[in-house]
Enzyme design. Structure first.
Site, PDB file in Angstrom:
ATOM      1  N   SER A  13      12.771 -64.356  67.980  1.00 51.17           N
ATOM      2  CA  SER A  13      14.247 -64.894  67.940  1.00 51.17           C
ATOM      3  C   SER A  13      14.056 -66.467  68.626  1.00 51.17           C
ATOM      4  CB  SER A  13      15.024 -64.044  69.025  1.00 51.17           C
ATOM      5  OG  SER A  13      14.399 -63.774  70.185  1.00 51.17           O
ATOM      6  N   THR A  40      60.971 -75.634  61.422  1.00 50.18           N
ATOM      7  CA  THR A  40      60.973 -74.287  61.223  1.00 50.18           C
ATOM      8  C   THR A  40      60.961 -73.917  59.837  1.00 50.18           C
ATOM      9  OG1 THR A  40      63.356 -73.502  61.147  1.00 50.18           O
ATOM     10  CG2 THR A  40      62.420 -73.684  63.357  1.00 50.18           C
ATOM     11  N   HIS A  41      59.855 -73.203  59.511  1.00 50.21           N
ATOM     12  CA  HIS A  41      59.638 -72.979  57.816  1.00 50.21           C
ATOM     13  C   HIS A  41      59.283 -74.451  57.223  1.00 50.21           C
ATOM     14  CE1 HIS A  41      61.545 -69.134  58.670  1.00 50.21           C
ATOM     15  NE2 HIS A  41      62.525 -69.694  59.341  1.00 50.21           N
ATOM     16  N   GLN A  85      19.460 -58.573  70.178  1.00 48.46           N
ATOM     17  CA  GLN A  85      18.666 -59.892  69.848  1.00 48.46           C
ATOM     18  C   GLN A  85      19.397 -60.942  69.202  1.00 48.46           C
ATOM     19  OE1 GLN A  85      14.402 -60.450  70.068  1.00 48.46           O
ATOM     20  NE2 GLN A  85      14.449 -60.774  67.892  1.00 48.46           N
ATOM     21  N   SER A 105      37.786 -92.228  49.765  1.00 54.80           N
ATOM     22  CA  SER A 105      37.376 -91.515  48.598  1.00 54.80           C
ATOM     23  C   SER A 105      36.242 -92.271  47.992  1.00 54.80           C
ATOM     24  CB  SER A 105      38.497 -91.256  47.526  1.00 54.80           C
ATOM     25  OG  SER A 105      37.974 -90.845  46.456  1.00 54.80           O
ATOM     26  N   LYS A 109      22.756 -63.724  70.363  1.00 56.75           N
ATOM     27  CA  LYS A 109      23.069 -65.139  70.532  1.00 56.75           C
ATOM     28  C   LYS A 109      23.411 -66.159  69.524  1.00 56.75           C
ATOM     29  CE  LYS A 109      18.923 -63.473  72.701  1.00 56.75           C
ATOM     30  NZ  LYS A 109      19.324 -62.383  72.149  1.00 56.75           N
ATOM     31  N   ASN A 166      14.857 -56.641  78.954  1.00 57.03           N
ATOM     32  CA  ASN A 166      16.445 -56.277  78.870  1.00 57.03           C
ATOM     33  C   ASN A 166      17.441 -56.552  79.714  1.00 57.03           C
ATOM     34  OD1 ASN A 166      15.181 -55.016  76.690  1.00 57.03           O
ATOM     35  ND2 ASN A 166      15.513 -52.768  77.397  1.00 57.03           N
ATOM     36  N   LYS A 193      42.440 -94.354  49.130  1.00 54.97           N
ATOM     37  CA  LYS A 193      42.709 -93.066  49.984  1.00 54.97           C
ATOM     38  C   LYS A 193      42.285 -93.435  51.581  1.00 54.97           C
ATOM     39  CE  LYS A 193      43.058 -89.368  48.511  1.00 54.97           C
ATOM     40  NZ  LYS A 193      43.909 -88.387  48.437  1.00 54.97           N
ATOM     41  N   GLU A 205      40.652 -81.970  59.065  1.00 59.68           N
ATOM     42  CA  GLU A 205      40.416 -80.982  57.960  1.00 59.68           C
ATOM     43  C   GLU A 205      39.251 -80.039  58.653  1.00 59.68           C
ATOM     44  OE1 GLU A 205      40.387 -82.806  54.441  1.00 59.68           O
ATOM     45  OE2 GLU A 205      42.331 -83.517  54.400  1.00 59.68           O
ATOM     46  N   ASN A 260      41.726 -90.477  54.249  1.00 61.62           N
ATOM     47  CA  ASN A 260      41.748 -89.103  54.186  1.00 61.62           C
ATOM     48  C   ASN A 260      41.648 -88.687  55.903  1.00 61.62           C
ATOM     49  OD1 ASN A 260      42.373 -88.961  51.650  1.00 61.62           O
ATOM     50  ND2 ASN A 260      40.050 -88.588  51.284  1.00 61.62           N
TER      51      ASN A 260
HETATM   52  N1  ARG Z   1      14.625 -60.978  72.747  1.00 64.42           N
HETATM   53  C1  ARG Z   1      15.051 -59.947  73.257  1.00 64.42           C
HETATM   54  C2  ARG Z   1      16.459 -60.181  73.039  1.00 64.42           C
HETATM   55  O1  ARG Z   1      16.849 -61.195  73.012  1.00 64.42           O
HETATM   56  C3  ARG Z   1      14.770 -59.645  74.799  1.00 64.42           C
HETATM   57  C4  ARG Z   1      14.802 -58.203  75.042  1.00 64.42           C
HETATM   58  C5  ARG Z   1      13.959 -57.617  74.180  1.00 64.42           C
HETATM   59  N2  ARG Z   1      13.595 -56.127  74.724  1.00 64.42           N
HETATM   60  C6  ARG Z   1      12.984 -55.347  73.897  1.00 64.42           C
HETATM   61  N3  ARG Z   1      13.081 -54.104  74.596  1.00 64.42           N
HETATM   62  N4  ARG Z   1      12.470 -55.416  72.699  1.00 64.42           N
HETATM   63  O2  ARG Z   1      17.451 -59.111  73.028  1.00 64.42           O
END
Ligand code: ARG
Length: 464
Positions: free
Chosen positions: A34, A166-167, A333, A288, A336, A121, A294, A301, A296
């Protein structure tokens, strides 16, 4: 940030080499990794480790010399990473392992003690909470800047009489400031939502370990304090698996995105030739490649479009979480990606939106069309003792007649008006026309100048 160093593959021994002997192939390593996403958390990861190490020392789990080495190593690493000089080999999987491996390389055995009483963790839960806390603060600052831009415009051009819809059909007239402050209200709720989410973000998970804590005598209150958390999590199982706080942040982003999308939609419509209520500054428009005439509203948007991406991140994250058994699972994981994307989009939009508001040109509208004063005429009749429902019917007929003659209500002669109701006197002309209507608004929160002044006073008190 450099993170793929294929030539270095196999140089790194995994922390679990004692348990698992077979090596993952490169495709599997790529799936497990990751780093491309969580490398962005490096500052938070180091901050968490510094606090954890200090607590370990205070509890006698590190020597003073160990702590000094860990600190020196982590601080030096901060500089290397900031300068883009730290290799991040993909087989180390994530930012936690990169930093730990490099620390061990730099300071030896002291580095091997850093992970005492900690798991990736609780470490990742901590990093994410530190990141989310900053994200909420940054977004809030961006929201306030945008609110102030709307408020400044409401002060400068607030008394222009503007149609409401409205509308998407003309409804009542208001002072423009009133219409602008509607967006400020939405943004205020967005800021309040972030502040509320921040309370639940601001809980320290460190010390939960992998799932059940540790048999070592760590001090959770101390690490929480060192990292500026007012409290630490009560339950270790929940602490490592809870991602509500990220989902809430993504929802706050999505609601904000939807508000900004609605504003963008309004101003795209208002800036069209057909409406002609405002003109955007050239700097926020494109033309454009084919049609030379144009201008725009592409930025608006895109702001409208970004809401789709933001909502997608929220639903993606909720879907990721919905069927996870307790407690930590590797699916997490990928949380994120969703949160970074949602927050990133909103930061990007908030960096542009205030400029659009500050540079807009308001074009005072033609208020003769649309019978913006029709309901006020009905209320005039109410003032003369006519029941509202009856007055509504009378005015409906007057409007139909005016429309056939292509006239505004104020242009109808008194004889014509009196044909519809004997209760109408010549004083009616002080009630007709958008300007007169706006002057007569009574209740708090209505669209007149008096009410606008009160609202502006409120925002001055609140935002300065
Ligand atoms: N890269 C992992 C995550 O973002 C970290 C935790 C990994 N823990 C594990 N027991 N494999 O969640």
């Amino acid at each position: 940030m450099p993170h793929k160093h294929p030539m270095e593959a196999r140089k790194h021994v995994k922390s679990w080499h004692g348990r698992l002997t077979a090596q993952a192939d490169s495709a599997t390593e790529a799936l497990l990794a990751s780093l491309d996403v969580d490398a962005a958390l490096w500052r938070y990861d180091i901050a968490g480790s510094l606090a954890h190490a200090q607590m370990l020392r205070e509890e006698g789990l590190l020597t003073a010399a160990d702590l000094a080495k860990i600190r020196r190593g982590l601080r030096a690493m901060e500089k290397s990473i900031a300068a883009g000089r730290l290799a991040m080999p993909v087989e180390l999987e994530d930012i936690h392992m990169v930093i730990e491996a490099e620390l061990v390389r730099r300071v030896g055995d002291a580095g091997r003690k850093l992970h005492t009483g900690r798991s990736r963790n609780d470490q990742i839960a901590l990093d994410l909470r530190l990141w989310a806390r900053d994200a909420a603060d940054d977004l809030t600052a961006g929201i306030v800047t945008l609110q102030k831009a709307f408020i400044a415009l409401a002060k400068a051009r607030g008394d222009v009489i503007f149609p409401t819809y409205t509308h998407l059909q003309r409804a009542w007239p208001v002072v423009l400031g009133h219409a602008l402050l509607a967006y400020v209200e939405m943004l205020q709720r967005d800021a309040e939502r972030l502040a509320d989410a921040r309370k639940r973000i601001n809980v320290c998970p460190l010390g939960a370990g992998a799932v059940a804590g540790t048999t070592l005598p760590i001090d959770r209150a101390r690490t929480a304090e060192l990292l500026g958390f007012p409290q630490f999590s009560r339950n270790s199982i929940d602490a490592v698996s809870d991602r509500d706080f990220l989902a809430e942040l993504c929802f706050a982003c999505s609601m904000l995105a939807v508000h900004l999308s609605r504003w963008a939609e309004d101003w795209i419509i208002y800036s069209s030739g057909e409406f002609g209520l405002l003109e955007l500054h050239d700097a926020f428009c494109t033309s454009s490649s084919m049609m030379p005439q144009k201008k725009n509203a592409d930025t608006l948007e895109l702001i409208r479009g970004k809401s789709a991406g933001c909502i997608a991140q929220l639903t993606g994250l909720l879907t990721l979480i919905k069927a996870l058994p307790l407690a930590y699972n590797r699916d997490l994981q990928d949380d994120k990606r969703f949160a970074f994307e949602a927050v990133g989009m909103m930061k990007q939009v908030l960096a542009v939106a205030p400029g659009i508001v500050r540079t807009v040109t308001i074009k005072p509208p033609d208020l003769a069309d649309g019978y913006l004063d029709a309901t006020a005429l009905a209320e005039y009749l109410v003032g003369k003792g006519v029941p509202f429902r009856t007055a509504h019917g009378i005015v409906g007929k007057i409007v139909a007649q005016a429309e056939r003659q292509d006239l505004a209500l104020a242009d109808l002669p008194i004889e014509t008006l009196q044909k519809h109701s004997k209760k109408i006197g010549t004083d009616v002309y002080r009630h007709l026309g958008a300007k007169n209507v706006v002057k007569r608004y009574r209740p708090d929160g209505a669209g007149g100048a008096k009410q606008l002044a009160l609202q502006l006073r409120h925002w001055k008190r609140l935002l300065g």
